[in-house]
Write a protein that holds these residues in place. Structure first.
Motif, PDB file in Angstrom:
ATOM      1  N   PHE A  58       3.458  -5.604  -9.297  1.00  0.00           N
ATOM      2  CA  PHE A  58       4.358  -6.763  -9.401  1.00  0.00           C
ATOM      3  C   PHE A  58       5.740  -6.483  -8.809  1.00  0.00           C
ATOM      4  O   PHE A  58       6.404  -7.390  -8.325  1.00  0.00           O
ATOM      5  CB  PHE A  58       4.490  -7.219 -10.860  1.00  0.00           C
ATOM      6  N   LEU A  59       6.147  -5.241  -8.851  1.00  0.00           N
ATOM      7  CA  LEU A  59       7.440  -4.866  -8.270  1.00  0.00           C
ATOM      8  C   LEU A  59       7.341  -4.791  -6.738  1.00  0.00           C
ATOM      9  O   LEU A  59       8.332  -4.989  -6.025  1.00  0.00           O
ATOM     10  CB  LEU A  59       7.880  -3.508  -8.844  1.00  0.00           C
ATOM     11  N   CYS A  60       6.123  -4.485  -6.272  1.00  0.00           N
ATOM     12  CA  CYS A  60       5.924  -4.354  -4.817  1.00  0.00           C
ATOM     13  C   CYS A  60       6.087  -5.701  -4.101  1.00  0.00           C
ATOM     14  O   CYS A  60       6.478  -5.746  -2.934  1.00  0.00           O
ATOM     15  CB  CYS A  60       4.516  -3.826  -4.520  1.00  0.00           C
ATOM     16  N   ILE A  61       5.788  -6.795  -4.816  1.00  0.00           N
ATOM     17  CA  ILE A  61       5.820  -8.114  -4.154  1.00  0.00           C
ATOM     18  C   ILE A  61       7.230  -8.466  -3.654  1.00  0.00           C
ATOM     19  O   ILE A  61       7.404  -8.755  -2.469  1.00  0.00           O
ATOM     20  CB  ILE A  61       5.241  -9.219  -5.082  1.00  0.00           C
ATOM     21  N   PRO A  62       8.267  -8.405  -4.526  1.00  0.00           N
ATOM     22  CA  PRO A  62       9.609  -8.691  -3.989  1.00  0.00           C
ATOM     23  C   PRO A  62      10.077  -7.676  -2.948  1.00  0.00           C
ATOM     24  O   PRO A  62      10.795  -8.039  -2.009  1.00  0.00           O
ATOM     25  CB  PRO A  62      10.520  -8.657  -5.226  1.00  0.00           C
ATOM     26  N   VAL A  63       9.629  -6.410  -3.105  1.00  0.00           N
ATOM     27  CA  VAL A  63      10.036  -5.410  -2.105  1.00  0.00           C
ATOM     28  C   VAL A  63       9.406  -5.747  -0.745  1.00  0.00           C
ATOM     29  O   VAL A  63      10.056  -5.632   0.297  1.00  0.00           O
ATOM     30  CB  VAL A  63       9.656  -3.974  -2.558  1.00  0.00           C
ATOM     31  N   ALA A  64       8.151  -6.219  -0.774  1.00  0.00           N
ATOM     32  CA  ALA A  64       7.490  -6.626   0.480  1.00  0.00           C
ATOM     33  C   ALA A  64       8.278  -7.762   1.126  1.00  0.00           C
ATOM     34  O   ALA A  64       8.441  -7.804   2.354  1.00  0.00           O
ATOM     35  CB  ALA A  64       6.055  -7.067   0.194  1.00  0.00           C
ATOM     36  N   TYR A 116       0.843  -1.203   0.000  1.00  0.00           N
ATOM     37  CA  TYR A 116       0.000   0.000   0.000  1.00  0.00           C
ATOM     38  C   TYR A 116       0.885   1.262   0.000  1.00  0.00           C
ATOM     39  O   TYR A 116       0.666   2.190  -0.792  1.00  0.00           O
ATOM     40  CB  TYR A 116      -0.920  -0.016   1.226  1.00  0.00           C
ATOM     41  N   ALA A 117       1.892   1.265   0.885  1.00  0.00           N
ATOM     42  CA  ALA A 117       2.752   2.452   1.010  1.00  0.00           C
ATOM     43  C   ALA A 117       3.545   2.686  -0.280  1.00  0.00           C
ATOM     44  O   ALA A 117       3.662   3.822  -0.759  1.00  0.00           O
ATOM     45  CB  ALA A 117       3.702   2.274   2.198  1.00  0.00           C
ATOM     46  N   LEU A 118       4.076   1.611  -0.846  1.00  0.00           N
ATOM     47  CA  LEU A 118       4.866   1.747  -2.082  1.00  0.00           C
ATOM     48  C   LEU A 118       4.008   2.285  -3.226  1.00  0.00           C
ATOM     49  O   LEU A 118       4.451   3.122  -4.003  1.00  0.00           O
ATOM     50  CB  LEU A 118       5.471   0.391  -2.470  1.00  0.00           C
ATOM     51  N   GLN A 119       2.780   1.779  -3.299  1.00  0.00           N
ATOM     52  CA  GLN A 119       1.877   2.229  -4.379  1.00  0.00           C
ATOM     53  C   GLN A 119       1.435   3.678  -4.162  1.00  0.00           C
ATOM     54  O   GLN A 119       1.437   4.488  -5.081  1.00  0.00           O
ATOM     55  CB  GLN A 119       0.638   1.324  -4.434  1.00  0.00           C
ATOM     56  N   THR A 120       1.084   3.990  -2.907  1.00  0.00           N
ATOM     57  CA  THR A 120       0.516   5.301  -2.619  1.00  0.00           C
ATOM     58  C   THR A 120       1.572   6.408  -2.654  1.00  0.00           C
ATOM     59  O   THR A 120       1.342   7.486  -3.199  1.00  0.00           O
ATOM     60  CB  THR A 120      -0.160   5.283  -1.225  1.00  0.00           C
ATOM     61  N   PHE A 121       2.729   6.135  -2.039  1.00  0.00           N
ATOM     62  CA  PHE A 121       3.715   7.206  -1.885  1.00  0.00           C
ATOM     63  C   PHE A 121       4.805   7.202  -2.957  1.00  0.00           C
ATOM     64  O   PHE A 121       5.512   8.183  -3.119  1.00  0.00           O
ATOM     65  CB  PHE A 121       4.358   7.143  -0.491  1.00  0.00           C
ATOM     66  N   ALA A 122       5.001   6.064  -3.644  1.00  0.00           N
ATOM     67  CA  ALA A 122       6.063   6.039  -4.654  1.00  0.00           C
ATOM     68  C   ALA A 122       5.558   5.610  -6.031  1.00  0.00           C
ATOM     69  O   ALA A 122       6.331   5.624  -6.996  1.00  0.00           O
ATOM     70  CB  ALA A 122       7.184   5.098  -4.193  1.00  0.00           C
TER      71      ALA A 122
END
Lengths: 293, 232
Positions: free
Chosen positions: A66-72, A55-61
């Protein structure tokens, strides 16, 4: 196909998707419990942190899903690593203390998230094609549920590869089987536990990245998933294969029971079945470490 | 001196097992640790490996003080451990058991060392077999093989012939002799078979009640000592 056979086939596919959710939810817990014997009560909150990370990666960056999954995976893995280093490592071989401490951690994580993000629900955006439905021969299933099944298979294959085809896997399995012998051959069990805990937490983070898109994101969302995770791990016995079989059995049975009765009664039946099963086989399907029991 | 213990005592919990042990192993020699069951032979080897709850005194390997070192750190100084009861990992394959030994070795390449394959052809032919399926003698060979994978300066062997059938005892004795006399690997050998000890040993220590009560060259080990300290 007539209507009843279509309904049955649909419920089998739905069961597969429930199994995928159970397995993804349980994978990190399986690794942590199977290796270190730690009953991690904060597992649900690691899942929740994964969802909030996305949520934070999508909202703020504005980072794509699909990129958020490995970052999570990395973010929650790092949080897990820090918690292991600062707290859990002092409590190995003290199951009750570990249980209470990880429960405390779960409360801190829930309140901390509430302080930072508030109590109102958040939403994870997924690409358009993942929100569509797939219809084949009268059978219907959401593409995102198929994606979860796919991710369950990918994660299972990844964990299997780490455990059976890498040096780290030999170390993890050696420490699980005989910590003294592992140490006698140069393996630092403390380090192995730290990285295993991080791996388990990271996998919970991936689960959160998936479940955040399936439902709303709330600080308390982990509580529901941790029940599913524990059911799977306890029934499976703490081994990877055990969790895979247990999640498949629970998912399919729950779906078939729901078709015959209703979903509330189906869950009730599953709980009863698991209790009866554990009465006769308390070690679960496949025990991760015979030594520990 | 390759390995040295100075006034070492060790404890499990609050129970003291070893008392003021002075002990040394020279390069290339075989030191036999003798005594009845329960006198502290296994604890002595476990103390050297760092597998007791507490240790006092001083331990050095090649003049490096390892008294406070963890077990995994000690292993990296070339201690190859063959524990009592073998303790091979039954769920691992033969190959994985041997590879386990290589984690303590510097310059590890992830391969089974040649020496392990050359010494024990049966293991070489059964690398993918589950170790738990091997016979007692084969498991002992695997335990020795795993310790050799460390590329050890010193092999610590805790009753390697215990529970092994007599013809295999002779075979294991021959292997150990070759490793010690031809390859120059130092050994600490805890043993109840006095014949094996006399055959392989250069020096001995006799233990009783957690202390060393006799010591010397193996030629000085008299039948009277054996009667007094080893006969049940």
């Amino acid at each position: 196909m007539d209507i009843s056979s279509i309904a049955f086939a649909n419920s089998l596919i739905l069961g597969l998707s429930i199994a995928g959710i159970f397995f993804v939810a349980a994978l990190g817990l399986t690794i942590i419990y199977g290796t270190a014997g730690v009953i991690n009560m904060a597992h649900g909150e690691f899942i929740m942190l994964g969802a909030y990370t996305v949520y934070a990666l999508q909202t703020f960056a504005g980072i794509p899903y699909f990129l958020c999954i490995p970052v999570a995976f990395v973010v929650v893995g790092a949080i897990g690593f820090a918690i292991e280093k600062s707290l859990i490592r002092y409590l190995y071989d003290r199951p009750l203390d570990t249980l209470l401490a990880t429960w405390g951690v779960s409360l801190v994580l829930i309140q901390g998230t509430r302080l930072i993000f508030g109590s109102d629900p958040k939403y994870v955006e997924i690409p358009q094609f993942l929100s569509s439905n797939l219809e084949v021969g009268g059978l219907s299933l959401g593409v995102f549920r198929i994606f979860i099944i796919f991710m369950a298979l990918v994660l299972a294959a990844g964990v299997w590869f780490i455990f059976y085809k890498t040096d780290f896997g030999i170390k993890i399995r050696a420490v699980t089987q005989n910590r003294e012998i592992a140490a006698s051959f140069g393996i630092n069990s403390g380090q192995v536990y730290s990285f295993t805990f991080a791996l388990g937490a990271g996998l919970a983070g991936v689960a959160g990245a998936l479940f955040g898109a399936l439902n709303i994101v709330l600080p308390t969302m982990g509580m529901g998933y941790v029940v599913e995770a524990f059911l799977t791990v306890v029934t499976g016995g703490g081994a990877l294969l055990g969790s895979a079989i247990a999640s498949l059995a629970i998912g399919e049975l729950q779906s078939i029971f729901a078709l015959i009765t209703n979903s509330t009664f189906a869950k009730f039946l599953i709980f009863v079945l698991i209790v009866v099963f554990l009465r006769f086989r308390p070690q679960g399907l496949i025990s991760a470490s015979g030594k520990r029991r | 001196m390759l390995l040295r213990l100075d006034t070492v005592s060790s404890f499990y919990g609050r129970t003291q097992i070893l008392r003021d042990i002075d002990f040394g192993v020279t390069n290339g020699s075989c030191m036999c640790v003798l005594g009845r069951n329960g006198v502290g032979k296994t604890t002595l080897l476990r103390t050297i490996m760092g597998l007791v709850d507490k240790m006092t005194g001083t331990m050095t390997v090649s003049d490096t003080n390892l008294t406070r070192a963890r077990t995994d750190e000690r292993a990296k100084y070339g201690l190859g451990y063959v524990p009592q009861g073998r303790q091979i990992l039954g769920n691992f394959t033969v190959r994985e058991n041997i590879l386990l030994g290589t984690f303590a070795k510097t310059g590890r390449n992830g391969k089974v060392p040649d020496i392990c394959l050359d010494l024990f052809p049966y293991l070489a032919e059964n690398l993918n077999r589950r170790a738990g399926e091997l016979s007692g003698g084969q498991q002992q060979q695997l335990a020795i093989s795993r310790a050799l994978a460390v590329d050890p300066q010193i092999l610590l062997l805790d009753e390697p012939t215990e529970g092994i059938q007599p013809n295999i005892v002779a075979e294991i004795g021959e292997t150990l002799r070759m490793l010690n006399k031809k390859m120059g690997i130092s050994m600490i050998l805890s043993e109840q078979h006095i014949k094996v000890a006399r055959d392989l040993g250069d020096q001995f220590v006799m233990m009783d009640n957690g202390r060393i009560v006799e010591s010397g060259d193996i030629s000085e080990l008299t039948d009277d000592m054996v009667d007094r300290h080893m006969t049940v």
